[in-house]
Design a protein around this motif. Structure first.
Motif, PDB file in Angstrom:
ATOM      1  N   ALA A  33      11.829 -35.928  -3.426  1.00 12.83           N
ATOM      2  CA  ALA A  33      10.562 -35.223  -3.618  1.00 12.83           C
ATOM      3  C   ALA A  33       9.832 -35.068  -2.291  1.00 12.83           C
ATOM      4  CB  ALA A  33       9.696 -35.959  -4.632  1.00 12.83           C
ATOM      5  N   ALA A  34       9.832 -36.122  -1.480  1.00 11.93           N
ATOM      6  CA  ALA A  34       9.172 -36.058  -0.171  1.00 11.93           C
ATOM      7  C   ALA A  34       9.844 -35.039   0.738  1.00 11.93           C
ATOM      8  CB  ALA A  34       9.166 -37.442   0.476  1.00 11.93           C
ATOM      9  N   LEU A  35      11.169 -35.018   0.753  1.00  9.77           N
ATOM     10  CA  LEU A  35      11.887 -34.062   1.593  1.00  9.77           C
ATOM     11  C   LEU A  35      11.581 -32.633   1.176  1.00  9.77           C
ATOM     12  CD1 LEU A  35      15.322 -35.899   1.900  1.00  9.77           C
ATOM     13  CD2 LEU A  35      13.604 -35.608   3.699  1.00  9.77           C
ATOM     14  N   ASP A  36      11.505 -32.380  -0.129  1.00  6.08           N
ATOM     15  CA  ASP A  36      11.150 -31.050  -0.613  1.00  6.08           C
ATOM     16  C   ASP A  36       9.756 -30.651  -0.131  1.00  6.08           C
ATOM     17  OD1 ASP A  36      13.550 -30.661  -1.912  1.00  6.08           O
ATOM     18  OD2 ASP A  36      12.802 -31.270  -3.886  1.00  6.08           O
ATOM     19  N   ILE A  37       8.829 -31.579  -0.171  1.00  4.85           N
ATOM     20  CA  ILE A  37       7.453 -31.300   0.249  1.00  4.85           C
ATOM     21  C   ILE A  37       7.405 -30.943   1.725  1.00  4.85           C
ATOM     22  CG2 ILE A  37       5.227 -32.429   0.687  1.00  4.85           C
ATOM     23  CD1 ILE A  37       5.726 -33.897  -2.038  1.00  4.85           C
ATOM     24  N   PHE A  38       8.092 -31.708   2.553  1.00  2.00           N
ATOM     25  CA  PHE A  38       8.036 -31.476   3.991  1.00  2.00           C
ATOM     26  C   PHE A  38       8.750 -30.186   4.409  1.00  2.00           C
ATOM     27  CE2 PHE A  38       7.249 -36.206   4.383  1.00  2.00           C
ATOM     28  CZ  PHE A  38       5.955 -36.057   4.872  1.00  2.00           C
ATOM     29  N   ARG A  39       9.580 -29.627   3.537  1.00  2.00           N
ATOM     30  CA  ARG A  39      10.268 -28.372   3.859  1.00  2.00           C
ATOM     31  C   ARG A  39       9.360 -27.153   3.686  1.00  2.00           C
ATOM     32  NH1 ARG A  39      14.538 -30.557   0.357  1.00  2.00           N
ATOM     33  NH2 ARG A  39      16.104 -31.604   1.659  1.00  2.00           N
ATOM     34  N   THR A  40       8.259 -27.308   2.983  1.00  9.33           N
ATOM     35  CA  THR A  40       7.403 -26.173   2.637  1.00  9.33           C
ATOM     36  C   THR A  40       6.054 -26.291   3.330  1.00  9.33           C
ATOM     37  OG1 THR A  40       8.446 -26.105   0.450  1.00  9.33           O
ATOM     38  CG2 THR A  40       6.395 -24.868   0.732  1.00  9.33           C
ATOM     39  N   PRO A  41       5.712 -25.357   4.208  1.00  5.14           N
ATOM     40  CA  PRO A  41       4.409 -25.426   4.889  1.00  5.14           C
ATOM     41  C   PRO A  41       3.259 -25.351   3.888  1.00  5.14           C
ATOM     42  CG  PRO A  41       5.870 -23.835   5.952  1.00  5.14           C
ATOM     43  CD  PRO A  41       6.518 -24.204   4.655  1.00  5.14           C
ATOM     44  N   ARG A  42       2.312 -26.232   4.028  1.00  4.76           N
ATOM     45  CA  ARG A  42       1.119 -26.259   3.184  1.00  4.76           C
ATOM     46  C   ARG A  42      -0.054 -26.730   4.041  1.00  4.76           C
ATOM     47  NH1 ARG A  42       1.974 -26.688  -2.610  1.00  4.76           N
ATOM     48  NH2 ARG A  42      -0.188 -27.400  -2.663  1.00  4.76           N
ATOM     49  N   PRO A  43      -1.278 -26.352   3.706  1.00  4.79           N
ATOM     50  CA  PRO A  43      -2.434 -26.826   4.480  1.00  4.79           C
ATOM     51  C   PRO A  43      -2.625 -28.331   4.389  1.00  4.79           C
ATOM     52  CG  PRO A  43      -3.127 -25.600   2.522  1.00  4.79           C
ATOM     53  CD  PRO A  43      -1.662 -25.372   2.675  1.00  4.79           C
ATOM     54  N   GLU A  44      -2.083 -28.949   3.320  1.00  6.56           N
ATOM     55  CA  GLU A  44      -2.236 -30.396   3.153  1.00  6.56           C
ATOM     56  C   GLU A  44      -1.275 -31.206   4.014  1.00  6.56           C
ATOM     57  OE1 GLU A  44      -1.543 -28.262   0.707  1.00  6.56           O
ATOM     58  OE2 GLU A  44      -2.858 -28.544  -1.041  1.00  6.56           O
ATOM     59  N   ILE A  45      -0.362 -30.540   4.705  1.00 13.27           N
ATOM     60  CA  ILE A  45       0.603 -31.248   5.549  1.00 13.27           C
ATOM     61  C   ILE A  45       0.122 -31.213   6.991  1.00 13.27           C
ATOM     62  CG2 ILE A  45       2.973 -31.341   6.395  1.00 13.27           C
ATOM     63  CD1 ILE A  45       3.890 -30.167   3.763  1.00 13.27           C
ATOM     64  N   TRP A  46      -0.144 -32.396   7.527  1.00 18.84           N
ATOM     65  CA  TRP A  46      -0.633 -32.549   8.906  1.00 18.84           C
ATOM     66  C   TRP A  46       0.578 -32.721   9.815  1.00 18.84           C
ATOM     67  CZ3 TRP A  46      -6.147 -33.057   8.860  1.00 18.84           C
ATOM     68  CH2 TRP A  46      -6.727 -33.040  10.129  1.00 18.84           C
ATOM     69  N   MET A  47       0.595 -32.012  10.943  1.00 18.93           N
ATOM     70  CA  MET A  47       1.737 -32.037  11.846  1.00 18.93           C
ATOM     71  C   MET A  47       1.455 -32.911  13.069  1.00 18.93           C
ATOM     72  SD  MET A  47       3.471 -30.008   9.957  1.00 18.93           S
ATOM     73  CE  MET A  47       4.943 -29.610  10.908  1.00 18.93           C
ATOM     74  N   GLU A  48       2.526 -33.486  13.636  1.00 18.16           N
ATOM     75  CA  GLU A  48       2.404 -34.171  14.918  1.00 18.16           C
ATOM     76  C   GLU A  48       2.164 -33.121  16.010  1.00 18.16           C
ATOM     77  OE1 GLU A  48       2.274 -37.297  14.939  1.00 18.16           O
ATOM     78  OE2 GLU A  48       3.888 -38.298  13.837  1.00 18.16           O
ATOM     79  N   LYS A  49       1.707 -33.594  17.169  1.00 16.98           N
ATOM     80  CA  LYS A  49       1.559 -32.675  18.292  1.00 16.98           C
ATOM     81  C   LYS A  49       2.893 -32.053  18.692  1.00 16.98           C
ATOM     82  CE  LYS A  49      -2.585 -34.796  20.258  1.00 16.98           C
ATOM     83  NZ  LYS A  49      -3.203 -35.464  21.442  1.00 16.98           N
ATOM     84  N   SER A  50       3.996 -32.760  18.386  1.00 15.62           N
ATOM     85  CA  SER A  50       5.327 -32.232  18.698  1.00 15.62           C
ATOM     86  C   SER A  50       5.772 -31.150  17.723  1.00 15.62           C
ATOM     87  CB  SER A  50       6.351 -33.374  18.681  1.00 15.62           C
ATOM     88  OG  SER A  50       6.456 -33.915  17.366  1.00 15.62           O
TER      89      SER A  50
END
Length: 265
Positions: A34-51
């Protein structure tokens, strides 16, 4: 799931409880996928590293059925209600990625300081809960805790908006050194499925991950209903405004998300 008297005493004394392999490999697989599926899809709730790699997926229990179930799982809800003596609600839900080779540091901090300063939480009557989705090793950025530091109450902190991609109320080096001199540092590690609960004022942080081994962890904050936030400044998907008490599900509720077997032709 009820805590033993020894576990309750350890929580009040040390500020944390760790239960290795509290979730089965089958349950972990469901949550990890479930987590991997979430991280595959861009969403405003997903915060990204500077990298550019994912750092944190907030509020995924609001749109993912597996994590919606986890938020009301009795192995999480019942111990918190036992500690606080009342019903609880979800103040925050997130999955921290700590990606292989590029997962960044989480500075030394107390979570209640952020909950109070940014969300208006009255008291530290909220529990941090971590569920390991990957093996957490001494080398891949485990969460480090300063035992008994919760006894110092809420400590003055500075708002760090530059070190990492996520702004945080952090502690200065001298304060951390003094607390570590008194309580030391522990870093609970173990197989995926481990369950860690710790006090909102317990000082904690984690180093970056430069290994090939990812370290995904679900973090929930369950707050006593009487302790609901009063002046939130952050988005609702970071600090929730739904104070509805959780109703604990059946202990095997996660397994209901297994894929149905394909019928033979």
């Amino acid at each position: 799931m009820k805590l033993t008297q020894d576990q309750v005493e350890q929580f009040h004394r040390e500020g944390y409880i760790f239960m290795p392999e509290a979730f089965t490999p089958e349950e972990v697989t469901l949550m990890r996928e479930a987590a991997l599926d979430i991280f595959r899809t861009p969403r405003p709730e997903i915060w990204m590293e500077k990298s550019g790699v994912p750092r944190t997926a907030f509020a995924c229990h609001t749109y993912n059925p597996v994590f919606r179930t986890l938020a009301a799982h009795p192995r999480l809800v019942e111990p918190v209600e036992q500690i606080f003596g009342e019903r609880c609600y979800v103040h925050q839900f997130k999955v921290n990625a700590k990606s292989a080779f590029s997962g960044d540091v989480w500075q030394w901090h107390q979570d209640f300081v952020t909950w109070h300063n940014d969300d208006g939480m009255p008291e530290p009557r909220a529990m941090n809960i971590s569920v390991f989705l990957d093996d957490v090793l001494p080398i891949n950025g485990p969460l480090m805790l300063v035992p008994r530091s919760q006894g110092s109450g809420a400590i003055e902190a500075g708002h760090d908006t530059t070190t990492t991609a996520y702004p945080l109320w952090t502690l200065d080096d001298r304060t951390v050194a003094e607390l570590v001199e008194q309580g030391g540092i522990v870093a609970p590690t173990g197989k995926a499925g481990g369950l860690l609960m710790f006090h909102g004022n317990l000082v904690h942080g984690s180093a970056g991950n430069i290994t090939p081994y990812p370290r995904k962890i679900v973090y929930l904050t369950l707050s006593a209903v009487s302790n609901a936030i009063t002046r939130p400044t952050r988005p609702e998907w970071i600090a929730h405004r739904d104070f509805t008490p959780l109703q604990a599900l059946a202990d095997d509720a996660l397994l209901a998300h297994r894929a149905a077997p394909v019928a033979a032709e």
